[in-house]
Design a protein around this motif. Structure first.
Motif, short mmCIF file in Angstrom:
data_model
loop_
_atom_site.label_atom_id
_atom_site.label_comp_id
_atom_site.label_asym_id
_atom_site.label_seq_id
_atom_site.Cartn_x
_atom_site.Cartn_y
_atom_site.Cartn_z
N MET A 1 0.84 -1.17 0.00
CA MET A 1 0.00 0.00 0.00
C MET A 1 0.90 1.25 0.00
O MET A 1 1.88 1.31 0.73
CB MET A 1 -0.90 0.02 1.23
N CYS A 2 0.54 2.21 -0.80
CA CYS A 2 1.27 3.48 -0.86
C CYS A 2 0.92 4.30 0.38
O CYS A 2 -0.26 4.42 0.74
CB CYS A 2 0.87 4.23 -2.13
N ILE A 3 1.92 4.88 1.05
CA ILE A 3 1.67 5.65 2.27
C ILE A 3 1.03 7.01 1.97
O ILE A 3 0.51 7.63 2.88
CB ILE A 3 2.94 5.85 3.12
N VAL A 4 1.06 7.45 0.73
CA VAL A 4 0.51 8.76 0.40
C VAL A 4 -0.96 8.65 0.01
O VAL A 4 -1.83 9.24 0.63
CB VAL A 4 1.32 9.43 -0.73
N CYS A 5 -1.26 7.88 -1.04
CA CYS A 5 -2.64 7.79 -1.53
C CYS A 5 -3.42 6.63 -0.92
O CYS A 5 -4.62 6.53 -1.11
CB CYS A 5 -2.65 7.69 -3.05
N ARG A 6 -2.73 5.75 -0.19
CA ARG A 6 -3.32 4.60 0.49
C ARG A 6 -3.95 3.60 -0.48
O ARG A 6 -4.78 2.78 -0.09
CB ARG A 6 -4.35 5.04 1.53
N ALA A 7 -3.55 3.64 -1.74
CA ALA A 7 -4.05 2.69 -2.73
C ALA A 7 -3.20 1.43 -2.68
O ALA A 7 -2.01 1.48 -2.37
CB ALA A 7 -4.00 3.30 -4.13
N ARG A 8 -3.81 0.32 -3.02
CA ARG A 8 -3.10 -0.96 -3.02
C ARG A 8 -2.62 -1.31 -4.42
O ARG A 8 -3.36 -1.17 -5.39
CB ARG A 8 -4.00 -2.06 -2.48
N PHE A 9 -1.37 -1.73 -4.51
CA PHE A 9 -0.74 -2.12 -5.76
C PHE A 9 0.07 -3.38 -5.51
O PHE A 9 0.43 -3.67 -4.36
CB PHE A 9 0.24 -1.03 -6.24
N PRO A 10 0.43 -4.12 -6.57
CA PRO A 10 1.39 -5.21 -6.39
C PRO A 10 2.74 -4.63 -5.93
O PRO A 10 3.08 -3.50 -6.29
CB PRO A 10 1.52 -5.82 -7.78
N GLN A 11 3.49 -5.37 -5.14
CA GLN A 11 4.75 -4.86 -4.61
C GLN A 11 5.72 -4.43 -5.70
O GLN A 11 6.47 -3.48 -5.52
CB GLN A 11 5.43 -5.90 -3.74
N LYS A 12 5.71 -5.11 -6.83
CA LYS A 12 6.62 -4.76 -7.92
C LYS A 12 6.29 -3.40 -8.52
O LYS A 12 7.14 -2.80 -9.17
CB LYS A 12 6.61 -5.83 -8.99
N GLY A 13 5.09 -2.90 -8.30
CA GLY A 13 4.68 -1.61 -8.84
C GLY A 13 4.94 -0.45 -7.90
O GLY A 13 4.55 0.67 -8.19
N LEU A 14 5.58 -0.72 -6.77
CA LEU A 14 5.83 0.32 -5.76
C LEU A 14 7.33 0.50 -5.53
O LEU A 14 8.11 -0.43 -5.73
CB LEU A 14 5.17 -0.06 -4.44
N TYR A 15 7.70 1.69 -5.10
CA TYR A 15 9.08 1.96 -4.67
C TYR A 15 9.15 1.75 -3.16
O TYR A 15 8.26 2.16 -2.43
CB TYR A 15 9.48 3.41 -5.00
N ARG A 16 10.22 1.13 -2.71
CA ARG A 16 10.37 0.83 -1.28
C ARG A 16 11.51 1.64 -0.71
O ARG A 16 12.65 1.58 -1.19
CB ARG A 16 10.64 -0.66 -1.10
N PHE A 17 11.23 2.41 0.33
CA PHE A 17 12.20 3.28 0.98
C PHE A 17 12.24 3.00 2.47
O PHE A 17 11.36 2.35 3.02
CB PHE A 17 11.84 4.75 0.77
N GLN A 18 13.25 3.53 3.12
CA GLN A 18 13.31 3.51 4.56
C GLN A 18 14.03 4.76 5.04
O GLN A 18 14.72 5.44 4.27
CB GLN A 18 13.99 2.26 5.09
N GLU A 19 13.85 5.07 6.30
CA GLU A 19 14.50 6.21 6.93
C GLU A 19 15.73 5.70 7.65
O GLU A 19 15.66 4.73 8.40
CB GLU A 19 13.53 6.88 7.90
N ASN A 20 16.87 6.32 7.39
CA ASN A 20 18.11 5.91 8.02
C ASN A 20 18.87 7.17 8.42
O ASN A 20 19.31 7.92 7.57
CB ASN A 20 18.94 5.05 7.06
N ASN A 21 19.02 7.40 9.71
CA ASN A 21 19.71 8.58 10.24
C ASN A 21 19.13 9.86 9.68
O ASN A 21 19.84 10.74 9.19
CB ASN A 21 21.21 8.51 9.95
N LYS A 22 17.80 9.97 9.73
CA LYS A 22 17.07 11.16 9.28
C LYS A 22 17.20 11.43 7.80
O LYS A 22 17.06 12.55 7.35
CB LYS A 22 17.50 12.39 10.08
N LYS A 23 17.50 10.39 7.00
CA LYS A 23 17.59 10.55 5.55
C LYS A 23 16.78 9.47 4.87
O LYS A 23 16.66 8.35 5.36
CB LYS A 23 19.05 10.46 5.09
N LEU A 24 16.25 9.81 3.72
CA LEU A 24 15.50 8.87 2.91
C LEU A 24 16.47 8.06 2.07
O LEU A 24 17.30 8.61 1.37
CB LEU A 24 14.54 9.65 2.01
#
Length: 77
Positions: A1-24
């Motif tokens: 699920m996208c955190i912005v629009c809350r729409a559901r997509f297959p995982q391959k259709g989404l970008y995956r990020f994380q926060e590390n030391n206050k950076k994207l």
């Protein structure tokens, strides 16, 4: 699920990020992460920046810097 629009997509259709030391950063195989769809990266950058500033305490002052970071992450992987 996208955190912005809350729409559901297959995982391959989404970008995956994380926060590390206050950076994207791209997801690095460990830790908590979140997904963002391509449409929100291109069309809803203001809302995405607002969510990241609020929930993850990542501080981006203007949309131009945020856009540069997203473009760099997209080209690097």
């Amino acid at each position: 699920m996208c955190i912005v629009c809350r729409a559901r997509f297959p995982q391959k259709g989404l970008y995956r990020f994380q926060e590390n030391n206050k950076k994207l950063v791209n997801f690095q195989k460990t830790g908590r992460s979140f997904y963002v769809c391509a449409a929100c990266i291109t069309n809803n950058r203001n809302k995405l920046m607002k969510i990241l500033n609020h929930k993850f305490r990542i501080k981006y002052d203007n949309i131009e810097d945020f856009g540069k970071i997203l473009k760099e992450l997209d080209t690097n992987g």
